[in-house]
Design a protein around this motif. Structure first.
Motif, mmCIF file in Angstrom:
data_model
loop_
_atom_site.group_PDB
_atom_site.id
_atom_site.type_symbol
_atom_site.label_atom_id
_atom_site.label_comp_id
_atom_site.label_asym_id
_atom_site.label_seq_id
_atom_site.Cartn_x
_atom_site.Cartn_y
_atom_site.Cartn_z
ATOM 1 N N TRP A 114 3.258 -7.545 15.924
ATOM 2 C CA TRP A 114 2.757 -6.513 16.918
ATOM 3 C C TRP A 114 3.364 -5.281 17.029
ATOM 4 N N GLU A 115 4.798 -5.139 16.805
ATOM 5 C CA GLU A 115 5.398 -3.923 17.186
ATOM 6 C C GLU A 115 4.614 -2.963 15.897
ATOM 7 N N ASP A 116 4.681 -3.504 15.084
ATOM 8 C CA ASP A 116 4.199 -2.457 13.770
ATOM 9 C C ASP A 116 2.560 -1.981 14.071
ATOM 10 N N ASP A 117 1.709 -2.941 14.627
ATOM 11 C CA ASP A 117 0.273 -2.197 14.729
ATOM 12 C C ASP A 117 0.486 -1.489 15.911
ATOM 13 N N ALA A 118 1.054 -1.988 17.023
ATOM 14 C CA ALA A 118 1.228 -1.003 18.279
ATOM 15 C C ALA A 118 1.795 0.373 17.910
ATOM 16 N N ALA A 119 2.876 0.503 16.866
ATOM 17 C CA ALA A 119 3.400 1.745 16.584
ATOM 18 C C ALA A 119 2.193 2.866 15.805
ATOM 19 N N LEU A 120 1.466 1.905 14.783
ATOM 20 C CA LEU A 120 0.687 2.665 13.927
ATOM 21 C C LEU A 120 -0.720 3.198 14.820
ATOM 22 N N PHE A 121 -1.347 2.223 15.655
ATOM 23 C CA PHE A 121 -2.446 2.238 15.997
ATOM 24 C C PHE A 121 -2.414 2.689 17.558
ATOM 25 N N GLY A 122 -1.366 2.420 18.141
ATOM 26 C CA GLY A 122 -1.099 2.666 19.649
ATOM 27 C C GLY A 122 -2.028 1.633 20.493
ATOM 28 N N TYR A 123 -1.980 0.111 19.936
ATOM 29 C CA TYR A 123 -2.689 -0.546 20.947
ATOM 30 C C TYR A 123 -1.809 -0.696 22.262
ATOM 31 N N ARG A 124 -2.605 -0.967 23.305
ATOM 32 C CA ARG A 124 -1.585 -1.135 24.697
ATOM 33 C C ARG A 124 -1.305 -2.635 24.648
ATOM 34 N N TRP A 159 5.382 6.482 4.387
ATOM 35 C CA TRP A 159 4.091 7.159 4.214
ATOM 36 C C TRP A 159 4.403 8.752 4.717
ATOM 37 N N PRO A 160 3.450 9.458 3.910
ATOM 38 C CA PRO A 160 3.644 11.099 4.273
ATOM 39 C C PRO A 160 3.299 11.343 5.705
ATOM 40 N N ASP A 161 2.437 10.414 6.401
ATOM 41 C CA ASP A 161 2.092 10.937 7.766
ATOM 42 C C ASP A 161 1.250 9.625 8.113
ATOM 43 N N SER A 162 1.174 9.377 9.664
ATOM 44 C CA SER A 162 0.745 8.423 10.207
ATOM 45 C C SER A 162 -0.902 8.158 9.649
ATOM 46 N N GLU A 163 -1.412 9.168 9.856
ATOM 47 C CA GLU A 163 -3.056 9.070 9.457
ATOM 48 C C GLU A 163 -3.170 8.660 8.253
ATOM 49 N N THR A 164 -2.602 9.189 7.063
ATOM 50 C CA THR A 164 -2.797 8.392 6.005
ATOM 51 C C THR A 164 -2.396 6.968 6.009
ATOM 52 N N ALA A 165 -1.644 6.403 6.597
ATOM 53 C CA ALA A 165 -1.369 5.078 6.753
ATOM 54 C C ALA A 165 -2.538 4.574 7.413
ATOM 55 N N LEU A 198 0.895 -1.144 0.041
ATOM 56 C CA LEU A 198 0.046 0.096 -0.059
ATOM 57 C C LEU A 198 0.898 1.169 -0.132
ATOM 58 N N ALA A 199 2.012 1.367 0.830
ATOM 59 C CA ALA A 199 2.718 2.477 1.074
ATOM 60 C C ALA A 199 3.377 2.931 -0.117
ATOM 61 N N ILE A 200 4.076 1.961 -0.920
ATOM 62 C CA ILE A 200 4.776 2.400 -2.117
ATOM 63 C C ILE A 200 3.932 2.970 -3.277
ATOM 64 N N LEU A 201 2.539 2.796 -3.259
ATOM 65 C CA LEU A 201 1.867 3.300 -4.579
ATOM 66 C C LEU A 201 1.620 4.639 -4.451
ATOM 67 N N THR A 202 1.333 5.527 -5.453
ATOM 68 C CA THR A 202 0.672 6.671 -5.572
ATOM 69 C C THR A 202 -0.677 6.641 -4.849
ATOM 70 N N PRO A 203 -0.996 7.941 -4.245
ATOM 71 C CA PRO A 203 -2.672 7.955 -3.758
ATOM 72 C C PRO A 203 -3.580 7.393 -4.622
ATOM 73 N N ALA A 204 -3.495 7.870 -6.010
ATOM 74 C CA ALA A 204 -4.480 7.202 -7.119
ATOM 75 C C ALA A 204 -4.321 5.913 -7.255
#
Length: 333
Positions: free
Chosen positions: A213-223, A189-195, A153-159
């Motif tokens: 786990w580490e990736d989703d904890a970083a992106l979504f802040g899961y405890r 990613w340009p910013d975390s909210e876009t991701a 997902l990240a490598i693609l242009t927004p369109a």
């Protein structure tokens, strides 16, 4: 193989299952700056495609890679390497004025890796742009399974990303099951909210999530894992395998919650592709009729072998015995 979202009765088939993996293959280089450099090819979904092809009988599962490359010598060589591994390239787009991306692996004494990337103008970034991409996007509906990652997902242009999501909607309505590996790389990613928004869009289509786990904890802040499993249940993801490195894998699926211990490795050489190989083995086992606990054991077994070699792809001769004789002889759709 039932990944919760039921697209009709489960039936055994004699034709091969068709799996499309969407992403980017890059030129891989490893070594020390100013010294001898070893050049191969790699990329998260490509690594998974290779291990998936190796773990499934070619008459039972057809593995295709969907991407864009240039017409340079490296692009030609990487496609040849895929074919040598039994991976189809019928849906690879050639963009003549583009080149593949490149990354350099550096590892510390504990085998932990650091990547340096050159990929901003890579061909794969443009794979779903323009009318030339229409056939690739429509082809997704011809597959039993479509596999992609957060990096896809990240490598693609927004369109291009939006066109891919729309095509996956159509494919899923036609019966294609979606497998997603979260692989979150903030610098892509340009910013975390876009991701986060892109992940949410895809998770609502996902049948099987292979989550670090580490990736989703970083992106979504899961405890904790419970918060993650709750969020995935709300998105109606039927099966979640939570990868936690050297710790156990936690699985949430319709038959319950499972904790599958990892295998101990006495000497880790290079952790590159540990998660990719786990995902490949997990999916390979499920495609062959194994249950989620068996699939996690396959994932741990292959990942434990992969981290004992340098680079993303271990030699074919080093592939471990997965104990496939106990699985059904015919894959399920």
């Amino acid at each position: 193989m039932d990944l919760t979202h039921n697209h009709g009765p489960q039936t055994r088939v004699t034709r091969p299952l068709k799996v499309a993996l969407v992403g980017e293959c890059m030129i891989e280089m490893r070594g020390e700056p100013g010294a001898v450099i070893i050049q191969t090819f790699g990329g998260d979904t490509l690594n998974t495609a290779v291990y998936l092809a190796r773990l499934n009988p070619r008459g039972a599962v057809a593995v295709d890679y969907m991407t864009a490359v240039g017409n340079d010598a490296f692009s030609v060589a990487m496609r040849r390497s895929w074919l040598d591994e039994g991976i189809g390239d019928a849906h690879v787009r050639v963009i003549e004025d583009a080149l593949p991306g490149l990354y350099f692996i550096q590892t510390d004494p504990h085998g932990e890796r650091r990547f340096l990337y050159w990929r901003g103008e890579a061909a794969a970034r443009r794979m779903f742009e323009g009318p030339e991409a229409d056939a690739m996007l429509e082809a997704l509906a011809d597959y039993d399974y479509a596999y992609l990652s957060g990096i896809s997902l990240a490598i693609l242009t927004p369109a291009g990303r939006q066109r891919l999501i729309e095509a996956l909607h159509r494919a899923r309505r036609a019966g294609t099951r979606i497998v997603f590996d979260n692989n979150y790389r903030p610098h892509l990613w340009p910013d975390s909210e876009t991701a986060r928004q892109a992940y949410r869009d895809l998770l609502h289509l996902t049948d099987l999530a292979l989550v670090t786990w580490e990736d989703d904890a970083a992106l979504f802040g899961y405890r904790d894992p419970e918060a993650l499993f709750s969020a995935y249940a709300q998105a109606e993801v039927g099966e979640v395998a939570l990868k936690r490195g050297a710790a156990s894998c936690l699985i949430q699926c319709p038959t319950g919650r499972f904790d599958v211990p990892a295998q101990t490795v006495s000497h880790v050489v290079d952790t590159t592709a540990a998660g990719d190989s786990f995902s490949a083995a997990y999916l390979a086992c499920r495609l062959r009729g194994g249950d989620p606990e068996q699939a996690a054991r396959w994932g741990h077994r292959l990942a434990a072998q992969v981290v004992q070699y340098r680079g993303a792809l271990i030699p074919q001769a080093a592939m471990p015995n997965m104990g496939a004789s106990s699985l059904p002889s015919v894959a399920q759709v």
